[in-house]
Structures are given as C-alpha cells and as structure tokens.
Design an enzyme around this catalytic site. Structure first.
Site, PDB file in Angstrom:
ATOM      1  CG  ASP A 188      68.022  11.998  -2.744  1.00  0.00           C
ATOM      2  OD1 ASP A 188      69.844  12.348  -3.101  1.00  0.00           O
ATOM      3  OD2 ASP A 188      67.122  11.930  -2.534  1.00  0.00           O
TER       4      ASP A 188
ATOM      5  CG  ASP B 284      68.814  15.086   3.256  1.00  0.00           C
ATOM      6  OD1 ASP B 284      67.917  16.120   2.394  1.00  0.00           O
ATOM      7  OD2 ASP B 284      68.995  14.052   3.680  1.00  0.00           O
TER       8      ASP B 284
END
Ligand code: GLA
Length: 783
Positions: free
Chosen positions: A476, A544
């Site tokens: 990430d 997301d």
C-alpha cells in the site's frame, strides 16, 4: 513488422500501420497512424506544403515552403519555427533552449531493447521488433534516440526516448517526453479517467478544441485524479465502431500528456514524465532514459482499443509466475475488522472463509507495532503479539492448515512520526531541514532516493516474507507527496523521478526472486493503478470504494485501459461504508466477478442463507474464472441511461458471461435487451441466468399481497419466514445459435406492481444478474 524503403518507415502490426519518413532536412515526418495499409508509395498521405504559408518561419532559406510549424512530425525541437508545444525542453550545452534534432541513422532489431533504469514491456524476438532512430543536434553534440517497438499480435507500438550528452558542457533537461506524434484532426474527443479517493477512473469526455489539453498528475504517483492512460476518439465513435487511439505510459510517478490542436488542423499528442518540478542535469557522456509509452489504434471503437490493451498487458506487461494464471478468491480483513482484531477473531473469520470456498486469507493493516489506528506504528513491522499471539509464522501456518494461503498488508514507503522507525531515523523521512513537514493520513513518506532507506525497506520486508508462509502481499501507499526533498540528491528537480526509480528498485529486489508471491499493489485504492506497477504487481486494488454501483463506473473506467485480470474487486457489506447505499449481496458479487474476486466483510454477520449464497457465488466464480479474468471483455453502449451491460467471452468462444446491471429502477419501463457479442455465430448455445436468491424481507409490507394472511413487515413472523425461506430470482433459459443471441435477446418483464409471478425479474434499484452462455457441444463434452 518494420520496413524501411527510400527514407520511409512502415511499422506494421496485425491490424495497424504506423508510417513516417525522413525529410530532406532530416526531420521525422508523420505520414499515418491507423488501419493496416499495404506497402506502396505513401506520398498521398503526407500533409502537403505546396504553398508558402504566411507568418511562418522558414526552416532553411533554400526551401520557402518547408516550415516545421505546419508539418506533421514524430519529434519536434524548439526555436526552429515550430511554435506548438515541444516534447523536449532542454537547456542545451551552448546555454540556449534551441534544439534541432535531425536524422543520423537507424537500426532495426528483433525483440525489445528494454531500458535499463525503468520497467518496460517485454517480448521475445518472435513477438516484437524495435526501430531505433538516431537523431542529433549537431551544433551541441547532443544525441536523441527514438525507440519504437512493434508488438504485432496485440496491435501495440511502444515508444521511448533516450537523450545523450556528447558535449563537454553539461545540459539540463526540463522536459523530455517518451513520445510525440501529430495526427490529422478528426474532431477528436479525448477520453480521460479522472477522479479521486473512492471515485477513481470516472470516464470524462473532452472535445479537443484549438489549444492545449493536459492530462497530468503532480501528486508524486500516477494518481487517482487522472490515470496516465487516455484515448482519442473520432467524432461519433462508440464502443463498437469508430477510430479510436489509445495511449498509456509505463510509469508510476507524475505523468503528463498534452493534446494540442493547432490552427493548421494537426493534433499533437505527447506523453511522458511530468515536467512539473522536473530538472535533470546531464554531464558529458551522461544519458537519460524516459519510461515507455504505449500506443494502439482500432477502427472498431473503444472495445477495439481496450481489447488491444488487455492482450498487451496480459502478454507483455504482467510477468513472473502469475502471468496468465487464475487469481485466487481472497478474504481481506480491512472492511471487516479495520485495526481491531485478535488472533481468535481472525481464526474464526478464517474458518468461516474456508467453509465458503475462500482460497487466500489476507491480513490487512493493524498487525504490527502500535498500529491500533492510523496515527501510530507505520514503519514498525514487528508483529503485535497482543493481537497475533502465535506470531506471523504460527498464524500463517494455522491458515495453511485450514487449507488456505496467507497474505499480508504492508505500507513500506511510509512512517508515522509516532513509530520506532521514525524515532530512530528521522532522517529517513522526506522533509526539508528547517521546514515543518505536512502530513497525509498522519504519516510521512520515506525517502526512496536514499539508498540506505531502500536497503532498510528491502531487508525488513524480505525478513518478514521469509519468516512466515506468505504467498501474497498487499503493498500500500497512502498519501500524496509534499515537502519534496532528499539529502541524497544534488538537484531537487530529480526528486520525483528518483523516488519512483527507488520504488522500482525496491520492488525488483524484494519480489524478483520471490516470483511465487502474488503482489497486489494498492494506494488508498486506485491511486497508483498504472502499467509501471503492473510490471511488478499482477493485480492492483482498484478502489477503496466497494459499493457495487460506484464500482460499475470505476471498473468500467479501468477496463478501457487494463484487463479484468488486474483489477481487485471485493464484495462488502451493505449499507456500504463509502456511500451508505444499500445493495444486495448478489449485486456486490455480480460486479466484483468482473475482476479478481475477494470478500471484505465480517462473515459472522452472514445468515444461513447468505452463507449459502456466498458459497454459491464462489463456486460459480471458480467455475468461470478463466473467462471472468482472461476472457475478451466488452462494454456495451447503454440503450437506457439506467443500465450497464458487460460481457466477457472465452478465447475459444465456448463460453460467455454477460452482466446486466440496473442503477435506478424506472416504473413501467419498456423491455430490457441483453446485448451480446463475440459469440460463434454458427454454434448453438444455452443461455441461462445465474440463479440468485431474493430474500423475503426485501418485499417488506408487500409480502402481504402474496400471503393469504397479514404480517407485520418487521415483525417476528417475517423474521421467522425469512430464516427458513428464500426465493430465487427469475431464471431464464434459451437455446439457439450465437447469431440469434447477438441479434437481440429480450429479457422477461421486470417487477412493476401488477401480475407478479416467478417469471418476473426483480432488479429494483441497483439490481443485477449474470447470464451464462455455454456452447452446446461443451455441455455435451462435460456430460
Ligand atoms: C488503504 C487501502 C485499504 C486498506 C487501508 C489500511 O486505504 O486502500 O484497502 O488497506 O489502507 O490502512
């Protein structure tokens, strides 16, 4: 694939031709890029200069008609009469900005001459051929190499440039694009993919008018704001017809694409590293390589160009053990647990996941240091034994014993100031001495320009990967850059690019000799969804946002540039965390199935029926995943504004999965089409709706119209019935030739108040269905 005849280069892929020639003064003049043409004299295609044009600067007194400003070119300099924006801005060794690169020679080589410093496409000598054109500014002894690599089968041509300084005096690059071309204007629409966090890659159509249109990122990453990939479509192009060009860049940092329509009807297209804050000095014998740009063309509309891109990414970008391999169905702990979990909780989740058919258990953020929220711990990858008492090794083994693989989340490019790493090494963070740094998500970026930082990250991540049974990594990166500065570089204009080079170096060192690990890159969702990352990471977390209605837009946008095999897509709980929208589990799955399927929800909330539903979904996905991840994907131009239609067809056309998605329901609508394409027209198929449940409580008080007695819509009886009874949404089944299905299948009526029966479709708001087409001989074979 590449021919050179009398000064003219002809680059040929299966269905396209790219043609340019060397002019008498040594400039590279564009003749054509488009449909495949036979070998011939291409003079007819040249932009003519048969009259002297007023208010132009003549390149050379010997020819008053030769003006660079009105020519179609493959490269242009500065200061010799071309006033369109230039692909290079270089402070040349003589101190001026004037650069005139002219032809010195060329070489044609089989295969791809990959750049040394940046990741690039790859292919062997059968797949591709490379043309290297050597240009030079003779006054300054500066050489510019233009590389064109032709991938015949996938109809893609890549381009990149290399600049070399042969002068005793240094030069300074302020801008150096990977490619430039001038196309004749056809009233183009530029299609870009724009957005932000939780709304990535929303398609935006911009009419190209006189002047400059820019698609760029300045955040330090390829960004969720504007993906580097874009299209140029002629007026009236649709998903299925019209001439469409596609461009992308194999790069994960700041990108820049400029599209400029000149007053003489030429559209200049260029793409490369963003000149924003960029400055790169080159000493004598120094050279600079740009990343590779990717170009394609199709006369078959947007599906044509995206089909080329998909094949190209699957064949020539994604590499290693996971190339062409089916991706596992995963469960990710983020939306189910966020930072709060214990090993017992996780094990319960894992047992449930395994029962439902999940193959890979991914432990997201929160497993290390003091990482109980996003304010602390980032950088300290020491397992938190309070949460994971068996440690990573013990826990990963337990997952293994359950029969699943284990994956782990990292954010190695960052640190919280409240971390042991930062306390020990504040100098590892990107910040400027004497200036308070700005934070994003309470964290600072680590200075990947610094070799010590890179070594530290490599050693720490490798150590963890080798300490446990880890077969998947989610890498990430959760903030944009600020306070750009590295003590390790003399010229801060190099910062952005050196950061990305540092990242590639780290990824190569960690994963190069661990090709069995499936790397899924992520950056607050799709903030770094680009071809550069795909060279290391076969799949990328798309967003997301797991709301399936939002995903229709996000995954659609991505699909113009990237294949389904690269898009992480998860089923989550509704109401959705990002929108508060309520959707069905079926719709979450139907959307996520056009991608690499995962689940991101607390499975303990699932009812008995929902568990059954999820295990049916996973079984269906596994049965069809080769088509869902690697089939030929089609978007359809919507016949109605509230519908989305997708389809993916296996390479041998024996199977297809079509998706019908309804956003907002409309009362008493006309019939619904199920558009289909790509089938074998003369083969017979069976089409069947994937059976999906409908839960009784969905009907609320309406249930009273179906029952012989009255019940309270939220009462005990309703709950009891829901517990023991579920309905199945209408299943339609037809048999016929591919040609008939493509001719226009009409679906059963939707629910509209009157005459409800079991043949009524029930999409309502945000409803959807999948339809499976199987060639009948395949059914015979299976039987
Ligand atoms: C980012 C990612 C999420 C999740 C969180 C964890 O937002 O996009 O999927 O991993 O970080 O902090």
């Amino acid at each position: 694939m590449i021919t050179y005849t009398d000064g003219t280069f002809h680059l040929k892929t299966q269905n396209t031709s790219y043609i340019f020639r060397v002019t008498k003064f040594g400039h590279i003049e564009s003749l054509f890029y488009g449909e495949r043409l036979e070998e011939q004299n291409f003079e007819a295609l040249a932009v003519k200069q048969t009259a002297e044009i007023g208010s132009t600067v003549k390149y050379d007194e010997s020819d008053p008609m030769y003006s660079l400003d009105t020519m179609a070119l493959e490269w242009s300099g500065i200061g010799k009469g071309d006033y369109r924006h230039s692909p290079a801005e270089i402070k040349m060794p003589d101190g001026s900005f004037v650069a005139d690169f002219t032809y010195e020679g060329h070489r044609i080589t089989d295969g791809n001459l990959s750049p040394a410093s940046v990741p690039s496409s790859y292919g062997d000598t059968k797949d591709c051929q490379t043309l290297e054109i050597i240009l030079s500014d003779r006054v300054n002894l500066v050489t510019l190499l233009l590389y064109f690599t032709v991938y015949e089968k996938t109809d893609v041509i890549t381009r990149r440039t290399v600049l070399k300084n042969g002068n005793e005096n240094p030069l300074v690059i302020r801008k150096l694009m990977s490619m430039m071309t001038d196309l004749p204007d056809r009233n183009y629409t530029c299609v870009t993919f724009q957005g932000g966090w939780i709304r990535e890659t929303h398609r935006q159509d911009t009419q190209i008018r006189m002047g400059l249109y820019v698609n760029e990122s300045t955040t330090g990453a390829s960004s969720n704001r504007r993906n580097p990939g874009f299209l140029l479509a002629e007026q009236g192009a649709t998903e299925t017809q019209g001439r469409v060009y596609g461009f992308n860049l194999i790069y994960s940092g700041n990108h820049y694409s400029g599209i400029e329509l000149s007053d003489r009807g030429l559209v200049r297209v260029m793409t490369g590293i963003n000149p924003y804050c960029f400055e790169w000095p080159l000493e004598k014998d120094g050279e600079f390589e740009t990343p590779e740009a990717v170009m394609t063309f199709s006369a078959d509309g947007y599906n044509g160009t995206s089909g080329h891109f998909h094949d190209f990414v699957n064949e020539h970008i994604v590499r290693g053990d996971w190339k062409g391999k089916e991706r596992p169905v995963l469960l990710n702990t983020w939306e189910s647990n966020f930072f709060s979990f214990t090993e017992r909780k996780l094990m319960r989740l894992a047992v449930r996941a395994k029962k439902l058919g999940v193959e890979l258990f991914v432990l997201d953020d929160g497993w290390f240091g003091k990482r109980d929220n996003d304010k602390a711990g980032l950088g300290d990858y020491t397992v938190n034994r309070k949460k994971l008492r068996s440690g990573l090794q013990g826990f990963s083994r337990k997952i293994g014993r359950l029969g699943m693989r284990f994956g782990l989340w990292f954010e190695p490019e960052m640190a919280n100031p409240d971390s042991d790493l930062f306390r020990a090494h504040p100098e590892y963070a990107v910040q400027i001495p004497g200036r308070t740094p700005s934070y994003g998500r309470n964290q600072l970026v680590l200075d990947l320009c610094n070799p010590e930082v890179r070594d530290y990250i490599v050693a720490s991540v490798r150590g963890i990967l080798d300490s446990a049974d880890i077969s998947y990594v989610k890498w990430d990166m959760n903030r944009h850059m600020s306070d750009m500065y590295s003590k390790c570089i003399g010229n801060q204009g190099e910062f952005f690019h050196r950061y990305i080079l540092g990242l590639y170096n780290i990824l190569g060192r960690i994963f190069g000799d661990r090709p069995q690990i499936l790397l899924e890159s992520c950056s607050s969702g799709g903030n770094r969804f680009d071809l550069g990352m795909l060279c290391y990471s076969p799949q990328i977390w798309s967003s997301d946002d797991t709301d399936p209605v939002e995903r229709l837009e996000i995954q659609r946008g991505l699909s113009y540039l990237y294949p389904l095999s690269t898009m992480g897509a998860h089923v989550s709980w509704s109401p959705h965390q990002q929108t508060l929208r309520t959707t069905t589990l079926a719709s979450c799955f139907n959307t996520a199935s056009f991608g690499c399927l995962g689940y991101e929800l607390d499975l303990s909330f699932l009812s008995r029926f929902q568990k059954k539903e999820v295990s049916e979904q996973i079984a269906f996905y596994k049965e069809h995943r080769s088509v869902l991840q690697y089939g030929t994907f089609y978007r359809f131009d919507p016949l109605k504004a509230n519908k989305v239609h997708w389809e993916t067809v296996s390479g041998d056309r024996s199977r297809a999965i079509a998706g019908f998605f309804q956003t907002q329901v409309k009362a008493a609508e006309s019939f619904d089409f199920l558009p289909l394409t790509g089938l074998d027209l003369s083969s017979r198929y069976l089409l069947r709706t994937r059976p999906q449940p409908v839960y009784i409580n969905r009907f609320g008080h309406l249930i009273n119209f179906l029952l012989p007695f009255h019940i309270h819509p939220e009462g005990f009886l309703m709950r009891l019935i829901s517990k023991f009874y579920r309905m199945t949404d209408c299943v339609e089944e037809y048999e016929g030739y591919g040609a008939m299905f493509e001719a226009g299948l009409k679906l059963n009526n939707q629910f509209e108040g009157t005459g409800y029966n079991t043949a009524t479709r029930l999409p309502g708001d945000f409803g959807s269905n999948l339809y499976v087409l199987t060639r009948l001989e395949e059914i015979g074979k299976a039987g």
